[in-house]
Design an enzyme around this catalytic site. Structure first.
Site, short mmCIF file in Angstrom:
data_model
loop_
_atom_site.label_atom_id
_atom_site.label_comp_id
_atom_site.label_asym_id
_atom_site.label_seq_id
_atom_site.Cartn_x
_atom_site.Cartn_y
_atom_site.Cartn_z
N SER A 259 6.56 2.14 -19.45
CA SER A 259 7.72 2.49 -20.29
C SER A 259 7.27 3.47 -21.37
O SER A 259 6.09 3.79 -21.49
CB SER A 259 8.30 1.23 -20.91
N LYS A 260 8.24 3.88 -22.15
CA LYS A 260 8.02 4.87 -23.21
C LYS A 260 6.81 4.57 -24.10
O LYS A 260 6.15 5.48 -24.59
CB LYS A 260 9.28 4.96 -24.10
#
Ligand code: GLU
Length: 485
Positions: A259-260
């Site tokens: 994820s980010k």
């Protein structure tokens, strides 16, 4: 049988590297076998509609080099290729299932279903209670005559197990009792996502379905639909999640879904950060697949030749940004002069690099950069020159001090003003100057490079820096530095 694969993204406006890997494996599965790669846009979920999102899909595939043979923008014999343009197509299929007893009309009201859900004991799976599954012919006829809206639900088997073979995960079994009588067709006559997906895959002649492992548990429902129609089930290739590594507040390593917080996860974002599309593709290919050799650097063409669906691993791989950076630098190193120049040119222009420096920079930068945007910083000295800290002249390893710098810069300036303007001549003249003064080469070269560049780190040494600046600018800068010394 000719292989037909499809990439079926939902337009979200963002292409996660996990989705791109799905597209890549679909593409490679088809290309490796001379098959057909289809693009289908799954946009039935209008709630998630994002303006311009379909364009992101086209742009990504184009930039990544994954050309599709059929799709909304290129056409084909199995269109339309956008789900929202197919909405009228599904109802007859649902009715066919009602007719042969594999599905049924459900007239339950929203309120009744709501009540069912709220009354279910906490923590239980709240499936539909199959109230309408055994309505009599008369009841059904009456409801229809009364115009009561209905959905069509899939009639799941009440016992037994549904087993299927996934090429990556092996045999997967689900007890049928766990399967909900899912809705196939909504009251508006439009399909649910799961139904449309199956009808589309079949009517588009898809032979191999590649998608994320989150669909492993829906696949039994899909297969029961195939069976209900008497259609052939496609080959399934479910791909494990891509993970990311991070550390918690105690410095302990944690591995979780990419994820980010691990870094950029979008293809376009990585491109904007300076990763080459072909390097991203190369790296992503290795996230779950490995060739039968230790080779790691591939062009797309080579991947098409070597890719083998039987070598996809089910263990989740970790997205390693350092590895991607390495793969990127290997792709840079392998570039032709023209290709490298085309990528570097915007940064050269920004720094004010002259055309006669292109060959020198190809040699200096190509083996050293990991991304093209590093060039900006590396060449900043060509454009910017100011009152740098004079202590830069003091360098222990080079045996350079302020005094030696001053002493060497004066005769060096005379050389720079008159020497033949090429690498060999400049190098030889500087070496001779050092020899004549009985000092190490660095005692001459260090201050010349610092005076000319105004920074300690430059691509190339003293002669290269002078050449990049040109004679006039070099002379101007060395004079200025001498004045300050
Ligand atoms: N539209 C689905 C997605 O984007 C694709 C599912 C499939 O490939 O069957 O996740």
């Amino acid at each position: 049988m000719k292989i037909r694969t499809r990439f079926a993204p939902s337009p979200t406006g963002f292409m996660h590297v996990g989705n791109l890997r799905t597209a890549l494996y679909e593409y490679l599965t088809a290309r490796h076998d001379g098959g057909t790669f289809v693009l289908r846009i799954e946009d039935t979920d209008q709630e998630r509609f994002v303006e311009g999102a379909t364009q992101v899909i086209y742009d990504t595939l184009k930039l990544a080099g994954l050309s599709h043979d059929e799709g909304p923008d290129v056409g084909g014999d199995y269109g339309p290729y956008v789900q929202s343009e197919r909405l009228g197509l599904y109802k007859p299929y649902a009715e066919q299932l009602v007719k042969n007893g594999k599905a049924y009309r459900c007239f339950c009201t929203k309120e009744r279903l709501e009540k069912l859900r709220s009354e279910a004991p906490e923590g239980t799976v709240t499936g539909y209670d199959r109230h309408c599954r055994n309505l009599s012919e008369e009841e059904i006829a009456k409801n229809l005559a009364d115009g009561i809206p209905y959905v069509i639900r899939q009639k799941m088997p009440e016992d037994g197990v549904t087993t299927y073979r996934d090429l990556v995960y092996g045999d997967i079994s689900f007890p049928n009792a766990d399967l909900d009588d899912q809705i196939l067709l909504k009251t508006d006559g439009f399909p649910t996502y799961n139904f449309a997906n199956v009808i589309d895959d079949h009517t588009m002649g898809i032979t191999h379905v590649v998608r994320g492992s989150e669909y492993l548990s829906s696949t039994p429902k899909y297969n029961l639909l195939y069976e209900a129609f008497g259609w052939e089930i496609p080959t399934y290739i479910h791909l494990p999640l891509i993970m990311g590594k991070s550390t918690d507040e105690n410095g302990k390593e944690i591995v979780s879904k990419l994820s980010k917080r691990h870094g950029s996860t979008g293809f376009m974002d990585l491109v904007a950060e300076g990763y080459l599309p072909e390097a991203i593709i190369n790296y992503i290919a290795l996230l779950g697949w490995a060739p039968d050799s230790t080779k790691e650097i591939f062009t797309l063409k080579e991947l098409e030749e070597e890719f083998d669906i039987n070598r996809i691993s089910k263990s989740p791989s970790v997205f390693d940004y350092d590895k991607l950076t390495w793969v990127n630098s290997e792709h840079i190193k392998a570039m032709s002069f023209d290709d490298f120049l085309a990528h570097a040119k915007p940064f050269y222009d920004k720094a004010g690099i002259r055309e006669d420096s292109y060959a020198l920079l190809d040699e200096l930068l190509k083996p050293r950069i990991t991304r093209f945007n590093e060039i900006e910083e590396k060449l900043a000295f060509v454009r910017e020159y100011g009152d740098f800290d004079l202590s830069l002249f003091e360098h222990k390893k080079s045996k350079s001090t302020l005094d030696t710098s001053k002493a060497m810069l004066e005769p060096a300036l005379a050389i720079i003003e008159t020497a033949d303007w090429n690498r060999e001549a400049l190098g030889a003249a500087m070496t001779k100057l050092a020899e004549d003064n009985g000092v190490k080469n660095s005692v001459v070269m260090w201050p010349v490079r610092v005076a000319a560049a105004g920074v300690a780190v430059t691509p190339g040494g003293c002669s290269e820096v002078l050449l990049l600046l040109g004679r006039d600018e070099s002379v101007r800068r060395i004079k200025a530095a001498l004045k300050r010394l």
